[in-house]
Design an enzyme around this catalytic site. Structure first.
Site, PDB file in Angstrom:
ATOM      1  N   CYS A 124       1.758   0.854  -9.010  1.00 54.21           N
ATOM      2  CA  CYS A 124       2.662   0.618  -7.976  1.00 54.21           C
ATOM      3  C   CYS A 124       4.140   1.553  -9.333  1.00 54.21           C
ATOM      4  O   CYS A 124       5.049   2.401  -9.010  1.00 54.21           O
ATOM      5  CB  CYS A 124       3.253  -0.204  -6.617  1.00 54.21           C
ATOM      6  SG  CYS A 124       3.282  -1.773  -7.922  1.00 54.21           S
ATOM      7  N   GLU A 147       5.731  -3.063  -0.082  1.00 55.73           N
ATOM      8  CA  GLU A 147       5.170  -3.063  -0.907  1.00 55.73           C
ATOM      9  C   GLU A 147       4.511  -1.891  -0.577  1.00 55.73           C
ATOM     10  O   GLU A 147       3.813  -1.308  -0.875  1.00 55.73           O
ATOM     11  CB  GLU A 147       4.766  -4.420  -1.089  1.00 55.73           C
ATOM     12  CG  GLU A 147       5.997  -5.657  -1.854  1.00 55.73           C
ATOM     13  CD  GLU A 147       6.776  -5.779  -2.717  1.00 55.73           C
ATOM     14  OE1 GLU A 147       7.697  -4.814  -3.211  1.00 55.73           O
ATOM     15  OE2 GLU A 147       7.606  -6.709  -2.617  1.00 55.73           O
ATOM     16  N   ARG A 166       2.736   5.402   4.231  1.00 57.65           N
ATOM     17  CA  ARG A 166       1.455   6.204   5.011  1.00 57.65           C
ATOM     18  C   ARG A 166       1.426   4.993   5.313  1.00 57.65           C
ATOM     19  O   ARG A 166       1.529   5.073   6.580  1.00 57.65           O
ATOM     20  CB  ARG A 166       1.218   7.050   4.442  1.00 57.65           C
ATOM     21  CG  ARG A 166      -0.454   8.098   5.703  1.00 57.65           C
ATOM     22  CD  ARG A 166      -1.372   8.254   5.218  1.00 57.65           C
ATOM     23  NE  ARG A 166      -2.253   7.529   4.504  1.00 57.65           N
ATOM     24  CZ  ARG A 166      -2.815   6.543   5.024  1.00 57.65           C
ATOM     25  NH1 ARG A 166      -2.833   5.831   6.637  1.00 57.65           N
ATOM     26  NH2 ARG A 166      -3.673   5.674   4.060  1.00 57.65           N
ATOM     27  N   GLY A 182       0.944  -0.964   0.487  1.00 55.82           N
ATOM     28  CA  GLY A 182      -0.395   0.552  -0.221  1.00 55.82           C
ATOM     29  C   GLY A 182       0.505   0.919  -0.606  1.00 55.82           C
ATOM     30  O   GLY A 182       1.736   1.076  -0.872  1.00 55.82           O
ATOM     31  N   SER A 183      -0.080   2.671   0.650  1.00 58.53           N
ATOM     32  CA  SER A 183       1.250   3.971   0.810  1.00 58.53           C
ATOM     33  C   SER A 183       2.035   3.849   1.401  1.00 58.53           C
ATOM     34  O   SER A 183       2.155   2.263   2.833  1.00 58.53           O
ATOM     35  CB  SER A 183      -0.105   4.628   1.282  1.00 58.53           C
ATOM     36  OG  SER A 183      -0.510   4.458   2.144  1.00 58.53           O
ATOM     37  N   GLY A 208       2.617   1.702   4.999  1.00 56.11           N
ATOM     38  CA  GLY A 208       3.948   1.252   5.171  1.00 56.11           C
ATOM     39  C   GLY A 208       4.527   1.991   6.667  1.00 56.11           C
ATOM     40  O   GLY A 208       5.575   1.030   7.173  1.00 56.11           O
TER      41      GLY A 208
HETATM   42  P1  NAD Z   1      -3.358   2.076   1.153  1.00 59.28           P
HETATM   43  O1  NAD Z   1      -2.039   2.879   1.500  1.00 59.28           O
HETATM   44  O2  NAD Z   1      -4.607   3.062   1.773  1.00 59.28           O
HETATM   45  O3  NAD Z   1      -3.790   0.709   1.466  1.00 59.28           O
HETATM   46  C1  NAD Z   1      -3.155  -0.082   1.330  1.00 59.28           C
HETATM   47  C2  NAD Z   1      -3.890  -1.187   2.447  1.00 59.28           C
HETATM   48  O4  NAD Z   1      -3.411  -0.884   4.038  1.00 59.28           O
HETATM   49  C3  NAD Z   1      -5.677  -1.551   2.940  1.00 59.28           C
HETATM   50  O5  NAD Z   1      -5.568  -2.487   2.630  1.00 59.28           O
HETATM   51  C4  NAD Z   1      -5.543  -0.631   3.822  1.00 59.28           C
HETATM   52  O6  NAD Z   1      -6.939  -1.033   4.407  1.00 59.28           O
HETATM   53  C5  NAD Z   1      -4.393  -0.839   4.422  1.00 59.28           C
HETATM   54  N1  NAD Z   1      -3.902   0.102   6.183  1.00 59.28           N
HETATM   55  C6  NAD Z   1      -4.181   1.254   5.835  1.00 59.28           C
HETATM   56  N2  NAD Z   1      -3.781   2.016   6.796  1.00 59.28           N
HETATM   57  C7  NAD Z   1      -3.358   0.775   7.978  1.00 59.28           C
HETATM   58  C8  NAD Z   1      -3.015   0.250   9.138  1.00 59.28           C
HETATM   59  N3  NAD Z   1      -2.841   1.644  10.238  1.00 59.28           N
HETATM   60  N4  NAD Z   1      -2.553  -0.972   9.670  1.00 59.28           N
HETATM   61  C9  NAD Z   1      -3.493  -1.124   9.383  1.00 59.28           C
HETATM   62  N5  NAD Z   1      -3.420  -1.852   7.459  1.00 59.28           N
HETATM   63  C10 NAD Z   1      -3.579  -0.510   7.344  1.00 59.28           C
HETATM   64  O7  NAD Z   1      -3.202   2.120  -0.233  1.00 59.28           O
HETATM   65  P2  NAD Z   1      -3.831   2.017  -1.286  1.00 59.28           P
HETATM   66  O8  NAD Z   1      -4.697   3.656  -1.634  1.00 59.28           O
HETATM   67  O9  NAD Z   1      -5.009   0.605  -1.571  1.00 59.28           O
HETATM   68  O10 NAD Z   1      -3.135   1.835  -2.438  1.00 59.28           O
HETATM   69  C11 NAD Z   1      -2.570   2.084  -3.804  1.00 59.28           C
HETATM   70  C12 NAD Z   1      -0.358   2.338  -2.901  1.00 59.28           C
HETATM   71  O11 NAD Z   1      -0.375   1.096  -2.585  1.00 59.28           O
HETATM   72  C13 NAD Z   1      -0.071   3.846  -3.972  1.00 59.28           C
HETATM   73  O12 NAD Z   1       0.928   3.798  -2.507  1.00 59.28           O
HETATM   74  C14 NAD Z   1       0.822   2.188  -4.583  1.00 59.28           C
HETATM   75  O13 NAD Z   1       2.066   2.468  -4.834  1.00 59.28           O
HETATM   76  C15 NAD Z   1       0.984   1.114  -3.446  1.00 59.28           C
HETATM   77  N6  NAD Z   1       1.262  -0.460  -4.101  1.00 59.28           N
HETATM   78  C16 NAD Z   1       2.785  -1.325  -4.115  1.00 59.28           C
HETATM   79  C17 NAD Z   1       2.639  -1.868  -4.252  1.00 59.28           C
HETATM   80  C18 NAD Z   1       4.140  -2.673  -4.553  1.00 59.28           C
HETATM   81  O14 NAD Z   1       4.039  -3.881  -4.869  1.00 59.28           O
HETATM   82  N7  NAD Z   1       5.458  -1.455  -3.866  1.00 59.28           N
HETATM   83  C19 NAD Z   1       1.221  -2.809  -5.277  1.00 59.28           C
HETATM   84  C20 NAD Z   1       0.237  -2.326  -5.670  1.00 59.28           C
HETATM   85  C21 NAD Z   1       0.400  -0.912  -4.475  1.00 59.28           C
END
Ligand code: NAD
Length: 512
Positions: A296, A262, A243, A240-241, A245
Site C-alpha cells: 500500500c 486502511e 472499492r 484492502g482496496s 472500503g
Molecule cells: P481487496 O480489497 O480485494 O481485499 C481485501 C479484503 O477485503 C479481502 O479479505 C477481501 O476478501 C475483503 N473484501 C472484499 N470485498 C468485501 C466485502 N464486500 N465485504 C467484506 N470484505 C470484503 O484487496 P487486496 O487485493 O487483497 O489488497 C490490495 C489492496 O489493499 C491495495 O489497494 C492496497 O493498497 C491495500 N492495502 C492497504 C493497506 C493499508 O494499510 N492502507 C495495507 C495493505 C494493503
C-alpha cells in the site's frame, strides 16, 4: 521451488494435519486452493466457512469476550507476550509460508513476521498504559476523568499482501485492550492466516483463554458482507482496496458500527535539486520495486525537479536493469512474482493506457520469464515518463505492480500540488537537504503533504510499528499499530464524581 518445499513448510507449521487444510487437491465445493504465485502450482486446499460455521465462530468470540474483558489488562499482556514468543520460534517457517503464498522475497517474508513480533512486544508494554486523563472540574468537590473500556469482538478483514502483519497490528492491540478477534483473511493467502491464528489460539487456550483468536475463511458474499453487517462487531478493521472500503464503510455505518479503514495508496516521492541523489535513488528503487510494487506504501509516482530529471531517471534505469527477478526464496532475488494472472493483466492494461495517454516506457514494460517457472506471474519493473503536460490519468489509479510514473516539476508548490492531486492519501516523501523545502512539505498549516505519513529523506515504503500507520482521503482515515492507535479498540467513558454534598450544575445553571 518444489512441492517438497511446500510439504516441508506446511508440516513445520502443523498445517499438514490441520482440519481446515486439504493437501494437494483441486478446487471443489466448499474448498479453495491457495496457489504459489512463483510457479502457479497449488500449495494446498482450504475448507471455506459457510453461514452456520460463521455463526458458531462469532458466537464463540462473543462469549469469549465476556470472560476476556475481565482479565486484568497486564495479565492479558502476558498472553500476548507468550504469543509473540511462540511466533518468534516459528518465524522462519511463517516467513517462508508468506513467501510461498504471496511471493515476497525471503527477507520481506521474514520482515513481515518480525513486524508481528514487534507489535506483540509493543502491546505487552501497552497493557500497563491504557490510561485515561483527569481534567479539572469546574464544579467544587467534583472529579472529572475518563477511562477506556474493552469494546467487544473485533472483525478484522485483511488484504493478501500482508497476510500476517496486518492481523498482528490489529489482534495484538485488540487483545491487550480486552477485545476478541475474528479474522477474515484474503482468499489469496488463507494458509498464512490458518498457521498464524493457530499459534495465537493455541497459546491463549493453553493459558486458559479459548476463543480470543478466531478465524473465518469465506467468500465475500457469504462471510465478508455478513461480517460487515453483523451488529456483534462494534468495530470492523478492514484493510484492502478503496472499492472494498467504500462498501464495508457504508454497511458498517448504516448500523452505527465503527470502522477502521486502511485502504489503497498512490504514494509519491519528490526529489529536489538539493537532494542526496544516491540516497534518493535507493529509496525510490526499494519503494517502487520492493514487494513487486504490491505494498500500500509502494512509490508509484516520482516527482523530480526538471533540472535533474534526466540524470536521476537514468540512474534509476541503470539500477532497474540490475534488479534480479525470480524465485522469491532464492538467494539474491529482489523481485518476486505478482499475486496472480489477473494482477499481471492489470499491469499490462495500465501500461497500454499510459502509452495511449502519452506516457513513454523508459525501462521494463512487459512480462518477465523466469527459467524453470513457466507458470509464475512475473513482470518487469517498469518506469513510465509522463508527457511534458504532466497529464497522465492512469497515474491517479493504484495498479498493484512495480509501475513507477515519473513527472517533472518547476516549483516546489507545483510539485506539492501534483503530489496531492490523487484520491488517496497514505504515504509521501521528499528528498532534500534544504530545510526550507522540507519545512514547506511538512508545513504545520497543512498545506504540504496531505498524507497520513510524510517522510523526509526516507522513502514512502517501510514504516516502523512505533508510529500510527494509516492515511487520509480515500485511504480511509484509519490508524493502526503504534502511538495511540489502541484507542480505536476501546470505548471512552467520561466520568464525573461528586464527592461533596451540593447539587452543582455545569455552566452555572441553577435549578432550584
Ligand atoms: P481487496 O480489497 O480485494 O481485499 C481485501 C479484503 O477485503 C479481502 O479479505 C477481501 O476478501 C475483503 N473484501 C472484499 N470485498 C468485501 C466485502 N464486500 N465485504 C467484506 N470484505 C470484503 O484487496 P487486496 O487485493 O487483497 O489488497 C490490495 C489492496 O489493499 C491495495 O489497494 C492496497 O493498497 C491495500 N492495502 C492497504 C493497506 C493499508 O494499510 N492502507 C495495507 C495493505 C494493503
Amino acid at each position: 521451488m518444489s512441492s517438497a518445499m511446500h510439504t516441508e513448510v506446511l508440516r513445520s507449521l502443523g498445517l499438514d494435519s490441520h482440519p481446515r487444510v486439504v493437501p494437494g487437491v483441486g478446487p471443489s465445493d466448499g474448498v479453495i486452493v491457495s496457489n504459489n504465485p512463483a510457479t502457479g502450482q497449488p500449495i494446498a486446499g482450504v475448507r471455506l466457512d459457510d453461514a452456520s460455521s460463521y455463526e458458531r465462530t462469532v458466537a464463540q468470540s462473543a462469549e469469549a469476550f465476556i470472560r476476556w474483558r475481565s482479565v486484568p489488562a497486564p495479565a492479558r499482556g502476558q498472553v500476548v507476550r507468550a504469543i509473540g514468543d511462540e511466533i518468534r520460534k516459528h518465524k522462519d517457517a511463517l516467513g517462508a509460508l508468506v513467501s510461498l503464498e504471496v511471493g515476497k522475497i525471503r527477507s520481506e517474508g521474514l520482515g513481515e513476521v518480525q513486524e508481528t513480533i514487534d507489535i506483540a512486544d509493543f502491546a505487552v508494554g501497552l497493557s500497563r498504559q491504557l490510561h485515561g486523563l483527569t481534567m479539572p472540574s469546574e464544579r467544587p468537590q467534583h472529579r472529572l476523568m475518563e477511562q477506556w473500556l474493552p469494546l467487544g469482538p473485533i472483525g478484522v478483514i485483511t488484504a493478501f499482501n500482508f497476510p500476517n502483519a496486518v492481523w498482528g497490528w490489529n489482534a495484538m492491540l485488540a487483545a491487550v485492550c480486552g477485545d476478541t478477534t475474528v479474522w477474515k483473511p484474503s482468499l489469496l493467502a488463507p494458509l498464512t492466516a490458518i498457521a498464524t491464528n493457530a499459534i495465537a489460539d493455541h497459546v491463549a487456550k493453553s493459558m486458559g483463554h479459548p476463543g480470543v483468536f478466531t478465524l473465518v475463511i469465506g467468500t465475500d458474499d457469504v462471510v465478508g458482507e455478513r461480517m460487515a453487517a453483523d451488529p456483534r462487531f462494534p468495530l470492523i478493521s478492514a484493510t484492502g482496496s478503496c472499492r472494498m472500503g467504500r462498501r464495508v464503510g457504508q454497511v458498517v455505518a448504516s448500523r452505527f458500527g465503527r470502522c477502521l479503514l486502511e485502504l489503497g495508496g498512490n504514494n509519491a516521492l519528490i526529489v529536489t535539486p538539493s537532494a542526496d541523489l544516491d540516497l534518493a535513488a535507493k529509496a525510490v528503487v526499494f519503494g517502487a520495486v520492493g514487494t513487486a510494487g504490491q505494498r500500500c506504501t509502494t512509490t508509484r509516482r516520482l516527482i523530480i525537479h526538471r533540472s535533474i530529471a534526466d540524470r536521476f531517471t537514468q540512474t534509476l534505469i541503470n539500477a532497474y536493469k540490475t534488479v534480479r527477478i525470480g524465485d522469491p526464496l532464492a538467494e539474491g532475488t529482489l523481485v518476486g512474482p505478482l499475486i496472480n494472472a489477473r494482477a499481471v493483466e492489470q499491469f499490462e492494461r495500465a501500461i497500454a493506457q499510459a502509452k495511449a495517454q502519452g506516457g513513454e516506457v523508459l525501462v521494463g514494460g512487459g512480462r518477465a520469464s523466469v527459467s524453470g517457472a513457466p507458470g509464475g506471474h512475473y513482470v518487469q519493473p517498469t518506469i513510465i515518463r509522463a508527457p511534458d503536460s504532466g497529464e497522465l490519468p492512469i497515474a491517479k489509479e493504484e495498479t498493484f505492480a512495480p509501475l513507477l510514473y515519473v513527472f517533472a516539476y518547476d516549483t516546489l508548490d507545483h510539485a506539492i500540488a501534483m503530489h496531492n492531486s490523487v484520491e488517496q492519501g497514505l504515504s509521501s516523501a521528499i528528498f532534500t537537504n534544504d530545510m526550507r523545502e522540507s519545512g514547506r512539505f511538512l508545513n504545520p498549516d497543512g498545506s504540504g503533504s496531505d498524507c497520513g505519513i510524510a517522510n523526509v529523506n526516507a522513502g514512502t515504503s517501510g514504516a516502523e510499528i512505533g508510529g500510527a500507520f494509516g492515511g487520509e482521503k480515500a485511504t480511509g482515515g484509519g490508524r493502526e499499530s503504534g502511538s495511540d492507535s489502541w484507542k480505536a479498540y476501546m470505548r471512552r467513558q467520561t466520568i464525573t464524581v461528586n464527592f461533596g454534598s451540593t447539587f452543582a450544575l455545569a455552566q452555572g445553571i441553577r435549578f432550584e
